[in-house]
Scaffold this motif. Sequence first.
Motif, PDB file in Angstrom:
ATOM      1  N   MET A 164       0.816  -1.203   0.000  1.00 26.47           N
ATOM      2  CA  MET A 164       0.000   0.000   0.000  1.00 26.47           C
ATOM      3  C   MET A 164       0.862   1.270   0.000  1.00 26.47           C
ATOM      4  O   MET A 164       0.448   2.323  -0.486  1.00 26.47           O
ATOM      5  CB  MET A 164      -0.942   0.025   1.210  1.00 26.47           C
ATOM      6  N   GLN A 165       2.091   1.147   0.543  1.00 28.05           N
ATOM      7  CA  GLN A 165       2.984   2.300   0.511  1.00 28.05           C
ATOM      8  C   GLN A 165       3.571   2.466  -0.882  1.00 28.05           C
ATOM      9  O   GLN A 165       3.634   3.576  -1.410  1.00 28.05           O
ATOM     10  CB  GLN A 165       4.126   2.131   1.536  1.00 28.05           C
ATOM     11  N   ASP A 166       4.008   1.336  -1.446  1.00 27.25           N
ATOM     12  CA  ASP A 166       4.539   1.389  -2.813  1.00 27.25           C
ATOM     13  C   ASP A 166       4.644  -0.035  -3.363  1.00 27.25           C
ATOM     14  O   ASP A 166       5.277  -0.897  -2.737  1.00 27.25           O
ATOM     15  CB  ASP A 166       5.929   2.038  -2.835  1.00 27.25           C
ATOM     16  N   PRO A 167       4.056  -0.322  -4.499  1.00 19.52           N
ATOM     17  CA  PRO A 167       4.087  -1.690  -5.054  1.00 19.52           C
ATOM     18  C   PRO A 167       5.510  -2.179  -5.324  1.00 19.52           C
ATOM     19  O   PRO A 167       5.801  -3.363  -5.166  1.00 19.52           O
ATOM     20  CB  PRO A 167       3.288  -1.554  -6.353  1.00 19.52           C
ATOM     21  N   LEU A 171       7.167  -5.627  -3.997  1.00 19.85           N
ATOM     22  CA  LEU A 171       7.796  -6.675  -4.811  1.00 19.85           C
ATOM     23  C   LEU A 171       9.205  -6.987  -4.313  1.00 19.85           C
ATOM     24  O   LEU A 171       9.637  -8.143  -4.308  1.00 19.85           O
ATOM     25  CB  LEU A 171       7.845  -6.231  -6.277  1.00 19.85           C
ATOM     26  N   ALA A 172       9.924  -5.924  -3.877  1.00 17.42           N
ATOM     27  CA  ALA A 172      11.274  -6.147  -3.342  1.00 17.42           C
ATOM     28  C   ALA A 172      11.216  -6.993  -2.082  1.00 17.42           C
ATOM     29  O   ALA A 172      12.077  -7.863  -1.848  1.00 17.42           O
ATOM     30  CB  ALA A 172      11.940  -4.801  -3.036  1.00 17.42           C
ATOM     31  N   ASN A 280       8.617  10.734  -5.085  1.00 14.31           N
ATOM     32  CA  ASN A 280       7.484   9.835  -5.276  1.00 14.31           C
ATOM     33  C   ASN A 280       7.124   9.040  -4.021  1.00 14.31           C
ATOM     34  O   ASN A 280       6.206   8.227  -4.027  1.00 14.31           O
ATOM     35  CB  ASN A 280       7.795   8.850  -6.420  1.00 14.31           C
ATOM     36  N   LEU A 281       7.901   9.243  -2.950  1.00 16.25           N
ATOM     37  CA  LEU A 281       7.650   8.529  -1.699  1.00 16.25           C
ATOM     38  C   LEU A 281       8.099   9.412  -0.546  1.00 16.25           C
ATOM     39  O   LEU A 281       9.168  10.019  -0.614  1.00 16.25           O
ATOM     40  CB  LEU A 281       8.440   7.205  -1.670  1.00 16.25           C
TER      41      LEU A 281
END
Length: 860
Positions: A164-167, A171-172, A280-281
């Motif tokens: 939810m924070q960053d896809p 994935l990492a 972006n974050l």
Amino acid sequence: MEKSLFGFIWKYSAKQQIFILMVTVLTYPVVYFLLELPKLIVNDAVQGDNFPRTIFGFDFDQIPYLVLLCLTFLFLVVVSNGLKFYLNVYKGRLGERMLRRLRFELFQRVLRFRLPHFRKVSSGEIIPMITSEVEDVGGYIGEAFALPAYQGGMLIVQLGFIFMQDPLLGLAAISSYPIQGYVIPLLQRRVVLLSRKRVKNVRVIADKVGESITGVAEIHANDAAAWHSADISDRLYENFKIRYEIFNRKFLIKFLNNFMNQLTPFFFYLIGGYLVIEGNLSIGALLAVIAAYKDLAGPWKLLLSFYQMTADVSVKYQTVVENFDPSDIYDTERLTADETVELTGDVKFENVNFSGGAAGQEVMDVSLTVPAGSSTAIVGPDGSGRSEVLQLAAGLVSASTGRVLIGEHDLDKLTDATLGREIAYVGGAVHVWTGTIRDNLYYGLRHRPLVPPKREGEDLKNYKRRVSEAKLTMNPIYDLGAEWEDFEAAGVDNERALDQKALELLKAVKLDKDIYRLGLQSRFDPSMDDGFADKILSVRNNLADRIAKEPALGGLVELWHRDQFNASASLADNLFFAVPSDPNVTMDDVPDLEEVKAFLTETGFDKKLQQIGLKIAETMLELFSNVSGDSGLLGAYSFITLDEIPDFERIVRIAKSGQQRPGLTEVDRSRLTGLAFKLVPARHRLGVMTDELRDEVIEARKRFLESVVKNSDNFVAFDPDVYLPPLTIEDNLLFGRARVDRRDARRRIDDVIRAIVEETGLRHPIIYAGFGYHVGVAGSKLSAGQRRKIALVRGLLKNAKITILDDIATGMTEDDKGLRDGLRDILAEKTFLYGTSNADIAAEFEQRFVFDQGRLTDKG
């Protein structure tokens, strides 16, 4: 029995497992908000603007808002840990209950094994399977569903939060999972196979060790210790090889896990840092993700460990089940049913065949009839099938083909309740249980609890809890505190009548004299029967009067007298004039008791005793240091054993040198004191006991009685008017010591005691006291003959309609012949089968069946 571990878990704990899952699900939202709150605190409360915030209709400025979020965080931490605490306790309790159920089922299966099965498995293999091998299974059962649900849920919650924070960061975070999920099972499979091999090898080791312990006398008698040591060493090396390979593979798995887990932070720093720089974050989101990942590693590791544990425990469960699930096991009903049928009629063998699995343990096509109420000899040497025929008649083994009937009842279809109560069997290899003689005599009457004890208060509360737990684990709820003896079956009305009947049978088998001697050597608790203790005191007074009136007797014994030194007793007995109240505390332990140490120091007796001990040690070393250990002189006259000589040489050398450092240690001084305590002046004429020292001992005795014994529960003072529970009944009767300087004084005093006991009618009470004599582990304190006679009386007390004896009293002596005659009288009008290899003995019975190589060859 369920073949798979999960089948067993689900069958017996499905409701509890579902409850655990429901509580586990409650923790998911709590954990999610615990992850979300730090981000909210940093981004909104610390770095945010446009305050106040409105929550549930209330306005909060920045600081109150920060405090509210922090308090909410703290509250959720408490809730989360509270749920974990509850789950852990619940899981632990469930695991222990299931382990209790599993162990009891395994034990019950052992009781359901047919006798020939015990020729294939040994106790050395069975015991570790029930005790140690399933220990891990119990711990695992509580976690079986809860751990994957909880840790898997945590993993999903934390991964969901990261996604939810960053896809990309999500994935990492999971990038290493597919590799770990594929490689680890491959490596784990080999570990599972090795674990199975190790379990079997450990069982063999346990069997070898158990066999060595049982046959340790044979090992020493045949000097076979080296062979057994080599055998065990070889098995241990095999175990070492297996464990070494398991270690290699387990730590390789761990290495791969750790390496893969360290790759993920690398991606976080690289990708997360790039996204923050590009805008972006947020930095708060990156910190929250890193914090979430830190928590993420825990559940993933635990899940992998759980997978390994599942494989390991499943192997143990399956290897255990394989050994407890033979195809020919008896039904549970045969063991647990309490209904009985009356066995009347002839004993009939109809074309019976049986094989115990080896030559000499076979019965082939046997048909015979033993009329009800007759005495019959089954004749044949060992290996002829004689013992197997008798065991078939007792229902202990089952025919392969054909039937064994009593009346119209097929023994193979009867329950233990019927067979155990209607038939008395005493074989050639008897077993005496660890416990008292009474426990063993009445063992055959303890089928079920008959009269429950009266319970109230805390005792009743604890009992109800015990019953409740037993029901939850399918354990029996039989009350060990109840009265179990079936008086009616024995043909008596109460315990006293049962004791009398047991005594009559003991006389019949000529064991009453042995029990009487054991009774004299027994300790008796006067709280159980004040009247008996009073009679002992009465005999003591009679004996003292007789000794006072008869000079000849007076010269054989020295009675305890508070103001007199007893030269036939030890210095310790004379000094303390009391005995430890705990029978387990010996005179060797007394010098180390705190109150004794303080008393000896206060009176200065510690140094006197050490000087006496030193003098004794010097004399002993001078006399015996050059005597060989096999001369017998050391054992007969020395205070010191051969092994202790080097130690006392050192102690004497240090004491004589007078050196301060290093001087005698506390242990050395204690050993010298102990040596002095063993001195019996009339026996050890070493010249250390002077009249002056005697007077000092008597004076010190009075102080000890006043200052220590009077205020301590650890000692009971010698008192002619008080029964002394720590002493044996014989010592209480005599209340003194037989003169050690008069030949045969002990024997002649014993004769006097026995005569007075007979005159006063105390013989029977002393025999009953002997019923409480502890026979040691498996009757090790009894001779082989005594064990066989106790087993015989145990069988006769059952008052069964059918009695079967094998290889009992088979000698041609007058004693054995008289015993056989007595047995036929006792068992008159009952069915009596008697196994013997002697044709002359068989002629004493109404009929006989002769066996050879498993076949019936003659009858008459």
